[in-house]
Design a protein around this motif. Structure first.
Motif, PDB file in Angstrom:
ATOM      1  N   UNK A 275      47.067  41.411  24.724  1.00  0.00           N
ATOM      2  CA  UNK A 275      45.786  42.131  24.890  1.00  0.00           C
ATOM      3  C   UNK A 275      44.948  41.296  25.846  1.00  0.00           C
TER       4      UNK A 275
ATOM      5  N   UNK B 216      42.224  41.571  27.621  1.00  0.00           N
ATOM      6  CA  UNK B 216      40.772  41.389  27.509  1.00  0.00           C
ATOM      7  C   UNK B 216      40.460  40.317  26.475  1.00  0.00           C
TER       8      UNK B 216
ATOM      9  N   UNK C 227      41.615  36.814  27.731  1.00  0.00           N
ATOM     10  CA  UNK C 227      40.674  36.242  28.678  1.00  0.00           C
ATOM     11  C   UNK C 227      39.419  35.744  27.966  1.00  0.00           C
TER      12      UNK C 227
ATOM     13  N   UNK D 126      40.914  36.954  34.599  1.00  0.00           N
ATOM     14  CA  UNK D 126      41.982  37.692  33.933  1.00  0.00           C
ATOM     15  C   UNK D 126      43.165  37.894  34.878  1.00  0.00           C
TER      16      UNK D 126
ATOM     17  N   UNK E 212      40.680  46.084  43.309  1.00  0.00           N
ATOM     18  CA  UNK E 212      40.339  47.246  42.481  1.00  0.00           C
ATOM     19  C   UNK E 212      39.156  46.926  41.572  1.00  0.00           C
ATOM     20  N   UNK E 213      39.199  45.750  40.957  1.00  0.00           N
ATOM     21  CA  UNK E 213      38.093  45.324  40.088  1.00  0.00           C
ATOM     22  C   UNK E 213      36.794  45.271  40.871  1.00  0.00           C
TER      23      UNK E 213
ATOM     24  N   UNK F 231      35.527  48.699  41.291  1.00  0.00           N
ATOM     25  CA  UNK F 231      34.941  49.192  40.028  1.00  0.00           C
ATOM     26  C   UNK F 231      33.550  48.618  39.843  1.00  0.00           C
TER      27      UNK F 231
ATOM     28  N   UNK G 238      29.738  50.453  39.874  1.00  0.00           N
ATOM     29  CA  UNK G 238      28.752  50.414  38.794  1.00  0.00           C
ATOM     30  C   UNK G 238      27.398  49.917  39.269  1.00  0.00           C
TER      31      UNK G 238
END
Lengths: 488, 436
Positions: A144, A146, A149, A162, A206-207, A210, A214
């Motif tokens: 997992x 998330x 990290x 991450x 990509x991050x 994103x 935002x």
């Protein structure tokens, strides 16, 4: 209360008590008094009043009781000997496997020796200890990312994103798979390898996208949306223009335009119009049947042999006006009965035309003998009546406008007189143009459907119309003008 | 039997909060025992010799020699006793005094639920900012003092998410003393995104100030916050008229300061619960003034209509005036600040997921209009907000307990219990390893 027997005794009728006692018993759901009044005869009532039969209760427990026991159990997913207790059926096996133990699945983990590390996994960014720590924490939190990290705290290590962690873990796994002897076939190895594919740069990018998505301000979002709508609109317009241009080219140049989808008319039009029986009879023997590839090609006259044949069989031929529009499927005409194509007035003026005809004592809806001549006559009549009605309408309108303008002029000074009149006229024309455009379209359709004669008569009508009202003809030309403008 | 993955082993769930201790069977939908966390006690006279100490020492663990007798539960602090002190073993949501907590848990389980505590596995909750020393101490109490067969300690944030049926959620928990925002992913707390502040204490202080400070609305006087225990008689009066009541003179002397503070806090709390609200669409003086006023009567008989000031109380949760922040830099952060801080610490990809799974819980969130206000605050910065806020007050107040009840009755959970055997073998370290 008097029952049936009392009534009988009063009326000196022979008693039927004995019989009723024998035959009828009071059914359930009906009161005794009522039953003694109506007797057993009223079966329908009894049927209604009978107690409803309920669905049989399901026998859930198979009739027998089940014994439950408060029993200790061992969980094979645990490493210790903890015994908890729960309720189980007494019939259940005492040392059965705990049903939830099977959900305790361990993920496959990769371990490596010091030798393997130095040979394959050496990385200047990572020490072996930190790699060990990473592998452990990934196993602990079951990939997992998330959470990994969040919990990743290697003492003395740098802060890792991450993507760093994922990249290192995946590359370690890939390298181990690649360099170790593989028991299965190559395909399964490749599948496993590809499951550890990780493109770090792309993920980072990509991050970033994103995040930037935002951090937009509301104004930026609104602007973006507006731009999006605008581009959609432009695309749509572009498509429409292209389509219209192609249509136009096709119409004008036909197949020479070089555009796809130009419909060639494969059968000569005159043949289609002619009697179906005859065309069947002739079949392929007709020299006309090979298709004329271009509509612009001159139409050959019919052979004289046919004329004699026609006369003999009472066949009348109608010459079609050469169509200027493309011979598309819509323009194609199969054989038809003439009575199907009786002319009708335009829907907008239909009631008035009907009324006008009714004044003459004519009903256009029913033509007893739709011969060619009759149809043509009727069509002429309707056209004339329509023109009349429309002229009347225009006259009324113009008169009304004149009235309004006069009133306005009376109120205002004479200086503005000219301007006012012009403005009024312009508005007028617009309105008329619309009405006429419709009319034209409908007439055009009628023209393609009915015979030449009607077209000719239509021309007459048009002429008469233009004579009767200057206004309308002017508007027709305006309309044509606007059309041309739009096309170019 | 195996329906819904449940397998009940008669585990007990104990949720220790600032306002109350909740205890009940795992698998139930409401706690069987809810007792106040505050307790009353009598101090043993310090200079007295040990032979004089109280006979009722069993309830309290008297090794400090300070507390002679504890009064807990329904007839605990709310009953007036001469010289009784009242205190709370929790501060900022964390247990700072374990002896009364173990007594409270024992009281809830043994005296209220009438259970034998050593027969049941016990699941205890902890706030997300609990220290590892605290959870190890709790485990020690369970295994050494209560002799439980198995023990687990779970995070209230995670349990609140489970109570809402979610594995990943942004849990907004407004309790009696602390407000926290906890991002949960796959049943794990993201510790970097955890933020909390003693915001409800500020709200409480504001409400207390509103009531006590002299106001022109109330004839230039403050309101007396005497509890009914101290009032001998009272007469009905008009709204805003000075109250006509007589205090019980026999009790004024024996009342301690800590009990007075406790009852005043309780009067303020009750006023907040009955009257206070939150403006759904942000603060607006006109709208607040146009809302119908609410009447409230205090134990003294004084009654008044509260109009816009009742909304000012709830407003403290969402907005602080710049003057307040300037005058006091350490003022607790407002909820919108906490939420945005928490989300900023999370991965950008996670933010939308979390905002779509907001779980609102805690008794402090029961202000009228709270969830509407929260959704309007969140909708300003996020396009797709979904807030799960149970309408049932029991579910809202005891969300942590409810999640523990769900977790403790799952068949797959039973492999996670720390058994007594493991405790003996590994000692305190097992708690941190098992309860992540």
């Amino acid at each position: 209360m008097a029952n049936a027997a009392d009534v009988r005794s009063v009326l000196d009728l022979p008693s039927t008590r004995k019989l009723s006692v024998q035959t009828a018993r009071k059914p359930d759901g009906i009161s005794r008094e009522l039953f003694s009044l109506i007797g057993p005869s009223s079966t329908t009532l009894v049927a209604q009043l009978a107690k409803p039969r309920l669905k049989q209760k399901p026998n859930l427990g198979q009739g027998s009781k089940i014994k439950w026991e408060w029993r200790p159990f061992k969980n094979s997913a645990r490493t210790d000997s903890l015994q908890l207790r729960h309720w189980t059926k007494a019939s259940a096996e005492p040392d059965a496997e705990y049903p939830f133990a099977k959900y305790n699945v361990q993920p496959t983990t990769f371990t490596y020796s010091q030798d393997e590390y130095t040979r394959y996994l050496d990385d200047k960014e990572w020490t072996k200890e930190e790699t060990d720590y990473l592998m452990n924490i990934v196993r602990e939190y079951d990939t997992r990312w998330y959470v990994i990290q969040d919990r990743y705290e290697y003492p003395g290590g740098t802060t890792r994103s991450m993507e760093d962690l994922k990249d290192r873990y995946c590359s370690v796994c890939r390298k181990l798979i690649r360099n170790r002897p593989w028991a299965g076939d190559d395909a399964s190895k490749n599948v496993l390898m590809s499951s550890f594919n990780f493109d770090k740069d792309r993920e980072v990018l990509r991050k970033k996208y994103v995040a930037s998505l935002e951090s937009r301000t509301p104004e930026q979002i609104a602007e973006e949306e507006a731009l999006y709508m605008e581009i959609k609109r432009l695309e749509q317009n572009e498509r429409r223009f292209k389509r219209e241009r192609d249509d136009l080219l096709r119409t004008l140049a036909g197949i020479e335009s070089g555009l796809p989808d130009v419909v060639e008319d494969e059968t000569p039009l005159n043949l289609i119009i002619s009697d179906s029986k005859r065309s069947k009879k002739k079949g392929g023997a007709d020299p006309d049947s090979p298709a004329t590839p271009l509509i612009s090609a001159p139409r050959r006259p019919l052979p004289p042999k046919n004329t004699a044949y026609d006369l003999q069989h009472c066949i009348t031929r109608t010459e079609l006006t050469p169509l200027t529009s493309a011979a598309t499927k819509a323009a194609h005409q199969p054989a038809y009965l003439r009575s199907f194509k009786l002319p009708f007035p335009k829907a907008s003026v239909a009631p008035k035309v009907t009324q006008a005809l009714a004044e003459l004592g004519v009903s256009h809806t029913r033509l007893v003998m739709p011969t060619q001549g009759n149809v043509a006559l009727l069509e002429g009549l309707i056209e004339a009546a329509t023109a009349l009605v429309e002229t009347k309408k225009v006259v009324d309108k113009v008169e009304y406008d004149i009235q309004v303008l006069k009133n306005r002029l009376g109120m205002q000074g004479p200086a503005t007189k000219m301007e006012e009149t012009d403005g009024g006229m312009e508005v007028d024309e617009g309105g008329d143009a619309d009405g006429d455009g419709e009319g034209e379209g409908e007439d055009g359709r009628a023209q393609s459907v009915v015979s030449t004669r009607s077209a000719r008569s239509r021309k007459h009508a048009r002429r008469s119309m233009s004579i009767s009202s200057v206004d309308t003809s002017a508007t027709v030309s305006t309309r044509a003008g606007t059309k041309r403008q739009r096309r170019t | 039997m195996v329906n819904y993955g449940g397998d009940e082993v008669s585990a007990l769930v104990i949720d220790v909060g600032s306002s109350s201790v909740r205890a009940g069977y795992a698998g139930d939908d409401t706690p069987k025992a809810v007792i106040p966390t505050s307790y009353g006690y009598h101090r043993a006279p310090l200079d007295a010799d040990s032979a004089m100490t109280d006979v009722a020492e069993g309830a309290a663990n008297g090794n400090t020699g300070k507390i002679a007798k504890m009064y807990m539960g329904q007839f605990g602090p709310s009953v007036w006793r001469e010289g009784m002190e009242v205190t709370n073993p929790l501060s900022d949501g964390l247990i700072h005094d374990f002896e009364p907590v173990s007594a409270l848990m024992r009281h809830a389980v043994v005296d209220v639920m009438r259970c034998n505590i050593s027969e049941h596995p016990i699941l205890v909750t902890e706030p997300a900012w609990n220290t590892s020393a605290n959870r190890e101490r709790m485990a020690e109490i369970m295994f050494e003092e209560f002799q439980v067969p198995a023990f687990y300690i779970a995070n209230t944030g995670v349990l609140n998410a489970f109570a809402a049926g979610k594995g990943s959620a942004l849990v907004i928990d407004v309790g009696q003393t602390m407000a926290s925002v906890t991002p949960i992913v796959d049943g794990f707390v993201l510790r970097k995104g955890l933020v909390y502040s003693p915001l409800p204490q500020l709200v409480h202080a504001h409400a207390r100030h509103t009531l006590l400070s002299p106001s022109p609305l109330r004839g230039g006087r403050g309101i007396d916050l005497f509890p009914h225990q101290l009032i001998a008689n009272k007469m009905p009066v008009e709204a805003n008229a000075p109250p006509r009541f007589a205090l019980r003179e026999d009790r004024t002397k024996g009342t301690t300061d800590s009990w007075r503070a406790w009852y005043e806090a309780r009067e303020v709390e009750e006023w907040i619960q009955s009257v206070a609200g939150v403006m759904e669409q942000g603060w607006n003086e006109q709208v607040a003034a146009s809302r119908p006023p609410k009447q409230y009567e205090f134990p003294t008989g004084y009654n008044a209509y509260f109009a816009s000031e009742r909304y000012l109380v709830g407003e403290q949760l969402f907005w602080h005036s710049p003057q307040l922040i300037a005058s006091n830099p350490s003022v607790p952060k407002t909820l919108p600040t906490l939420i945005s801080e928490s989300l900023r610490a999370c991965d950008p990809e996670l933010r939308q997921v979390l905002v779509g799974n907001v779980v609102l819980t805690g008794g402090g969130s029961l202000f009228a209009g709270f969830s509407d206000r929260l959704s309007s605050e969140l909708a300003r910065s996020f396009p797709h907000v979904k807030i799960h806020s149970p309408g049932n007050p029991v579910e809202r107040r005891y969300g942590g307990w409810l999640g523990g009840s769900v977790l403790g009755s799952l068949g797959t959970f039973h492999q996670l219990w720390i058994s007594k055997e493991e405790w003996m073998e590994h000692g305190k370290a097992i708690v941190g390893q098992r309860c992540k």
